[in-house]
Design a protein around this motif. Structure first.
Motif, PDB file in Angstrom:
ATOM      1  N   ASP A 230       0.831  -1.213   0.000  1.00 35.70           N
ATOM      2  CA  ASP A 230       0.000   0.000   0.000  1.00 35.70           C
ATOM      3  C   ASP A 230       0.862   1.258   0.000  1.00 35.70           C
ATOM      4  O   ASP A 230       0.510   2.270  -0.630  1.00 35.70           O
ATOM      5  CB  ASP A 230      -0.935   0.012   1.212  1.00 35.70           C
ATOM      6  CG  ASP A 230      -1.981  -1.087   1.141  1.00 35.70           C
ATOM      7  OD1 ASP A 230      -2.226  -1.584   0.033  1.00 35.70           O
ATOM      8  OD2 ASP A 230      -2.534  -1.451   2.195  1.00 35.70           O
ATOM      9  N   LYS A 231       1.980   1.203   0.704  1.00 38.35           N
ATOM     10  CA  LYS A 231       2.879   2.359   0.769  1.00 38.35           C
ATOM     11  C   LYS A 231       3.387   2.717  -0.618  1.00 38.35           C
ATOM     12  O   LYS A 231       3.456   3.891  -0.988  1.00 38.35           O
ATOM     13  CB  LYS A 231       4.048   2.047   1.712  1.00 38.35           C
ATOM     14  CG  LYS A 231       5.058   3.174   1.829  1.00 38.35           C
ATOM     15  CD  LYS A 231       6.185   2.802   2.788  1.00 38.35           C
ATOM     16  CE  LYS A 231       7.229   3.915   2.884  1.00 38.35           C
ATOM     17  NZ  LYS A 231       8.337   3.562   3.800  1.00 38.35           N
ATOM     18  N   ASP A 233       1.966   1.886  -3.510  1.00 37.70           N
ATOM     19  CA  ASP A 233       0.837   2.334  -4.340  1.00 37.70           C
ATOM     20  C   ASP A 233       0.619   3.836  -4.163  1.00 37.70           C
ATOM     21  O   ASP A 233       0.352   4.555  -5.132  1.00 37.70           O
ATOM     22  CB  ASP A 233      -0.435   1.571  -3.955  1.00 37.70           C
ATOM     23  CG  ASP A 233      -0.412   0.127  -4.440  1.00 37.70           C
ATOM     24  OD1 ASP A 233       0.411  -0.180  -5.317  1.00 37.70           O
ATOM     25  OD2 ASP A 233      -1.207  -0.682  -3.917  1.00 37.70           O
ATOM     26  N   GLU A 234       0.721   4.304  -2.929  1.00 36.23           N
ATOM     27  CA  GLU A 234       0.568   5.735  -2.660  1.00 36.23           C
ATOM     28  C   GLU A 234       1.716   6.532  -3.283  1.00 36.23           C
ATOM     29  O   GLU A 234       1.514   7.642  -3.782  1.00 36.23           O
ATOM     30  CB  GLU A 234       0.529   5.969  -1.152  1.00 36.23           C
ATOM     31  CG  GLU A 234      -0.698   5.382  -0.468  1.00 36.23           C
ATOM     32  CD  GLU A 234      -0.636   5.509   1.045  1.00 36.23           C
ATOM     33  OE1 GLU A 234       0.335   6.137   1.538  1.00 36.23           O
ATOM     34  OE2 GLU A 234      -1.527   4.982   1.724  1.00 36.23           O
ATOM     35  N   LYS A 237       1.423   7.633  -6.906  1.00 41.93           N
ATOM     36  CA  LYS A 237       0.511   8.746  -7.184  1.00 41.93           C
ATOM     37  C   LYS A 237       1.083  10.081  -6.737  1.00 41.93           C
ATOM     38  O   LYS A 237       0.484  11.131  -6.976  1.00 41.93           O
ATOM     39  CB  LYS A 237      -0.823   8.492  -6.469  1.00 41.93           C
ATOM     40  CG  LYS A 237      -1.497   7.186  -6.869  1.00 41.93           C
ATOM     41  CD  LYS A 237      -2.701   6.908  -5.986  1.00 41.93           C
ATOM     42  CE  LYS A 237      -3.312   5.549  -6.286  1.00 41.93           C
ATOM     43  NZ  LYS A 237      -4.433   5.221  -5.377  1.00 41.93           N
ATOM     44  N   ALA A 238       2.229  10.041  -6.076  1.00 43.50           N
ATOM     45  CA  ALA A 238       2.839  11.256  -5.522  1.00 43.50           C
ATOM     46  C   ALA A 238       3.612  12.009  -6.603  1.00 43.50           C
ATOM     47  O   ALA A 238       3.952  11.465  -7.650  1.00 43.50           O
ATOM     48  CB  ALA A 238       3.774  10.880  -4.374  1.00 43.50           C
ATOM     49  N   GLN A 243       8.733  11.068  -5.087  1.00 37.90           N
ATOM     50  CA  GLN A 243       9.234   9.751  -5.474  1.00 37.90           C
ATOM     51  C   GLN A 243      10.761   9.702  -5.381  1.00 37.90           C
ATOM     52  O   GLN A 243      11.334   8.739  -4.837  1.00 37.90           O
ATOM     53  CB  GLN A 243       8.784   9.417  -6.896  1.00 37.90           C
ATOM     54  CG  GLN A 243       7.281   9.259  -7.049  1.00 37.90           C
ATOM     55  CD  GLN A 243       6.875   8.953  -8.481  1.00 37.90           C
ATOM     56  OE1 GLN A 243       7.701   8.590  -9.307  1.00 37.90           O
ATOM     57  NE2 GLN A 243       5.596   9.105  -8.770  1.00 37.90           N
TER      58      GLN A 243
END
Length: 408
Positions: A230-231, A233-234, A237-238, A243
């Motif tokens: 999940d980390k 995946d977020e 989108k950053a 990144q």
């Protein structure tokens, strides 16, 4: 042969390769690409096994050879930068005889098709929606325009929009490997050799270095982590700067030349990161819609067979469509039956091999290097490379109709 009107979504490698074969035998092709121009960025890729035979059949061998990236082989190094193991090039080696930058291959395929009377490219547009009516698929584009086609081909990559429209509800389309990668280009210095260089550090982390031209060196940071999907995946989108900060924090203590590589993030114009996955759907077509390349069967960069399977898939799909142009359900069925065994073979990655690629401790890293040195001392890698030209039991089909341009 019935002439088909085909829409291909995606102008990467697979889409233009399919356009090449279809146009050669008189089918009419439109290629729609969401980017406003041809996307020629990307990292180094390779062509292996039967993929080399495909580019020979396309008469593109010499053009591709002119753009090849020359690598002497692969080297494993320690934290001091000392070479501990050296391997040669080969069909099944870490670096192949046909290494090429993605952008160069995309350009070659595009230039071979863009001026063909039967091929039309549309940039800056996407397939918004489509409906199958009678014997056609009616497509609405993102600019609001409509057109009808005999077939819609989704060649729009591992995150394919077209794939999402044909899969049954609740389909599990990805095999997650728990592996994440970022790559970017930095200025080349004299000590950046033309060996594919591997460096591993504790924490299931690896750094790869490649050199493809005088001015630029490629850096790849890779790690394995199955606990925090999940980390990441977020993170995807950053903003890009967020990144980059993540990769700096992840690798700041990795050793070797990592400080130089991470400093290069400040000025690089070619940065990309992603989760490495495989597309493993059982559904490649529905009605008059079919998937091609990574959209259908992305094997992941871990296999080195993504480009090869895309080129072969384009040839097989074009061959079956041409042989069965008056029976599309049969053509798509034969495409699946013919190509699926190769894809299943290409996607084989065992959990043991994944653990071997990403050692957790320095002890495990040292043990792997010792084992590689011992195998090299026995001559086993060289022995295997000599006999690796036909390691796959899958045999390339031959479609005589594709052999000659009927319009020439």
């Amino acid at each position: 042969m019935k002439s088909l009107k085909v829409l291909i979504s995606g102008a990467g490698c697979a889409g233009p390769a399919l356009a090449f074969w279809l146009a050669r035998v008189g089918h009419r092709v439109t290629v729609v690409e969401r980017n406003t121009s041809l996307r020629t960025s990307g990292a180094q890729i390779d062509i292996r096994n039967q993929g080399v035979e495909i580019i020979k059949r396309m008469d593109l061998l010499e053009k591709i050879r002119e753009k090849l990236v020359y690598e002497k082989g692969a080297q494993f190094i320690n934290s001091a930068g000392e070479v501990t193991v050296t391997l040669g090039t080969g069909n099944q080696a870490a670096t192949s005889e046909y290494e090429i930058m993605r952008g160069d291959l995309v350009n070659i395929l595009y230039n071979e098709t863009k001026d063909h009377d039967n091929v039309k490219y549309i940039f800056g547009e996407t397939v918004e929606r489509y409906d199958e009516k009678d014997d056609k698929v009616v497509v609405q584009f993102s600019d609001g325009s409509h057109d009808s086609f005999d077939l819609l081909v989704g060649a729009d990559g591992q995150g394919s929009h077209i794939r999402s429209t044909i899969l049954p509800p609740g389909s599990n389309e990805y095999r997650k490997l728990g592996v994440y990668i970022a790559y970017w280009f930095i200025p080349h210095i004299e000590t950046d050799t033309n060996y594919f260089t591997f460096y591993s550090c504790p924490g299931r982390r690896s750094i790869l270095r490649r050199w493809h031209e005088h001015s630029d060196t490629q850096v790849y940071c890779v790690f394995k982590d199955t606990c925090n999907p999940d980390k990441f995946d977020e993170l995807m989108k950053a903003p890009v700067e967020t990144q980059k900060k993540f990769w700096v924090e992840k690798f700041h203590d990795a050793g070797w030349e990592t400080s130089r590589f991470l400093a290069g993030l400040d000025n690089t114009t070619n940065f990309y990161c992603q989760e490495i996955v495989q597309v493993t759907t059982d559904t490649w077509s529905r009605g008059r819609v079919v998937l091609l390349g990574d959209a259908a069967h992305c094997p992941s960069p871990m296999t080195g067979l993504g480009t090869t399977s895309s080129l072969i898939g384009a040839y097989v799909l074009a061959g079956e469509l041409t042989q069965n142009s008056d029976d599309l359900p049969l053509a798509l069925k034969r495409y699946d039956e013919t190509l699926r065994p190769l894809v299943n073979e290409a996607q084989e990655i065992s959990s043991f091999n994944l653990r071997l690629m990403f050692p957790q401790s320095q002890w495990a890293i040292n043990a792997r290097l010792a084992a590689l040195r011992f195998l090299c001392w026995l001559g086993i890698p060289s022995f295997l490379e000599r006999f690796a030209n036909d390691t796959s039991p899958w045999k390339m089909p031959h479609y005589p109709a594709l052999d000659k341009d009927e319009k020439s």
